[in-house]
Design a protein around this motif. Sequence first.
Motif, PDB file in Angstrom:
ATOM      1  N   ARG A 101       0.813  -1.217   0.000  1.00  0.00           N
ATOM      2  CA  ARG A 101       0.000   0.000   0.000  1.00  0.00           C
ATOM      3  C   ARG A 101       0.851   1.274   0.000  1.00  0.00           C
ATOM      4  O   ARG A 101       0.507   2.256  -0.653  1.00  0.00           O
ATOM      5  N   SER A 102       1.964   1.266   0.725  1.00  0.00           N
ATOM      6  CA  SER A 102       2.796   2.468   0.823  1.00  0.00           C
ATOM      7  C   SER A 102       3.477   2.811  -0.503  1.00  0.00           C
ATOM      8  O   SER A 102       3.945   3.931  -0.686  1.00  0.00           O
ATOM      9  N   ASP A 103       3.513   1.869  -1.446  1.00  0.00           N
ATOM     10  CA  ASP A 103       4.110   2.124  -2.763  1.00  0.00           C
ATOM     11  C   ASP A 103       3.131   2.770  -3.742  1.00  0.00           C
ATOM     12  O   ASP A 103       3.512   3.165  -4.840  1.00  0.00           O
ATOM     13  N   CYS A 104       1.874   2.861  -3.351  1.00  0.00           N
ATOM     14  CA  CYS A 104       0.838   3.346  -4.262  1.00  0.00           C
ATOM     15  C   CYS A 104       0.998   4.838  -4.539  1.00  0.00           C
ATOM     16  O   CYS A 104       1.253   5.624  -3.634  1.00  0.00           O
ATOM     17  N   VAL A 105       0.827   5.201  -5.818  1.00  0.00           N
ATOM     18  CA  VAL A 105       0.955   6.602  -6.230  1.00  0.00           C
ATOM     19  C   VAL A 105      -0.398   7.248  -6.495  1.00  0.00           C
ATOM     20  O   VAL A 105      -0.482   8.462  -6.677  1.00  0.00           O
ATOM     21  N   PHE A 106      -1.469   6.447  -6.512  1.00  0.00           N
ATOM     22  CA  PHE A 106      -2.805   6.975  -6.783  1.00  0.00           C
ATOM     23  C   PHE A 106      -3.824   6.003  -6.209  1.00  0.00           C
ATOM     24  O   PHE A 106      -3.647   4.788  -6.295  1.00  0.00           O
ATOM     25  N   PHE A 107      -4.900   6.525  -5.621  1.00  0.00           N
ATOM     26  CA  PHE A 107      -5.985   5.708  -5.078  1.00  0.00           C
ATOM     27  C   PHE A 107      -7.314   6.106  -5.711  1.00  0.00           C
ATOM     28  O   PHE A 107      -7.610   7.290  -5.818  1.00  0.00           O
ATOM     29  N   CYS A 108      -8.091   5.112  -6.098  1.00  0.00           N
ATOM     30  CA  CYS A 108      -9.427   5.332  -6.657  1.00  0.00           C
ATOM     31  C   CYS A 108     -10.434   4.571  -5.800  1.00  0.00           C
ATOM     32  O   CYS A 108     -10.402   3.341  -5.747  1.00  0.00           O
ATOM     33  N   PRO A 109     -11.343   5.273  -5.111  1.00  0.00           N
ATOM     34  CA  PRO A 109     -12.344   4.574  -4.291  1.00  0.00           C
ATOM     35  C   PRO A 109     -13.446   3.979  -5.163  1.00  0.00           C
ATOM     36  O   PRO A 109     -13.899   4.611  -6.121  1.00  0.00           O
ATOM     37  N   ILE A 110     -13.860   2.771  -4.812  1.00  0.00           N
ATOM     38  CA  ILE A 110     -14.947   2.098  -5.527  1.00  0.00           C
ATOM     39  C   ILE A 110     -15.797   1.361  -4.495  1.00  0.00           C
ATOM     40  O   ILE A 110     -15.274   0.590  -3.695  1.00  0.00           O
ATOM     41  N   ARG A 111     -17.094   1.592  -4.522  1.00  0.00           N
ATOM     42  CA  ARG A 111     -18.031   0.886  -3.640  1.00  0.00           C
ATOM     43  C   ARG A 111     -18.557  -0.335  -4.390  1.00  0.00           C
ATOM     44  O   ARG A 111     -19.024  -0.225  -5.523  1.00  0.00           O
ATOM     45  N   VAL A 112     -18.470  -1.510  -3.775  1.00  0.00           N
ATOM     46  CA  VAL A 112     -18.968  -2.747  -4.386  1.00  0.00           C
ATOM     47  C   VAL A 112     -20.493  -2.716  -4.381  1.00  0.00           C
ATOM     48  O   VAL A 112     -21.115  -2.535  -3.332  1.00  0.00           O
ATOM     49  N   ARG A 113     -21.066  -2.873  -5.566  1.00  0.00           N
ATOM     50  CA  ARG A 113     -22.515  -2.837  -5.715  1.00  0.00           C
ATOM     51  C   ARG A 113     -23.113  -4.250  -5.694  1.00  0.00           C
ATOM     52  O   ARG A 113     -22.417  -5.237  -5.954  1.00  0.00           O
TER      53      ARG A 113
END
Length: 143
Positions: free
Chosen positions: A2-14
């Motif tokens: 996780r600490s290597d991530c450069v971008f986060f996109c939130p997604i809610r499971v439908r």
Amino acid sequence: MRSDCVFFCPIRVRYGEVDQQGIVYNGNYVAYTDQAMLEFFRSKGYPYRDLAKKYDSGVCHKKSTYEFMASAYEDDLLEVCIAGVRVGNKSFTMCFEVYRQGEDELLMRCESVYVGYDVETRTSRPITPLMRSLLTGEAVSFS
């Protein structure tokens, strides 16, 4: 990680993305990673549609490899992160990871290869300087 991530996109499971046990159907991760890629470019000020049409910097999704570690469930709030990018001449590879929001347990890892694409000739071509700049963070002058 996780600490290597450069971008986060939130997604809610439908509801429609899970099976009878309430577990996310594996095929939905294709849409999740594609959405993260689109949001990554949007966050840089270049919605993908503009990249492809206005800036002639379209790409074609060539292949993806998925590795599943744990399940995601209906109504989970996921974070699809971009954990790395490798850029070649005609293609680039994005590494994605999926986590539940606020947790460090890796649910899924994916590597996707995208190829520079010429819509008119329907053939591969080199990644444009603009696309390369967005992927690497290197400054490029666009006149």
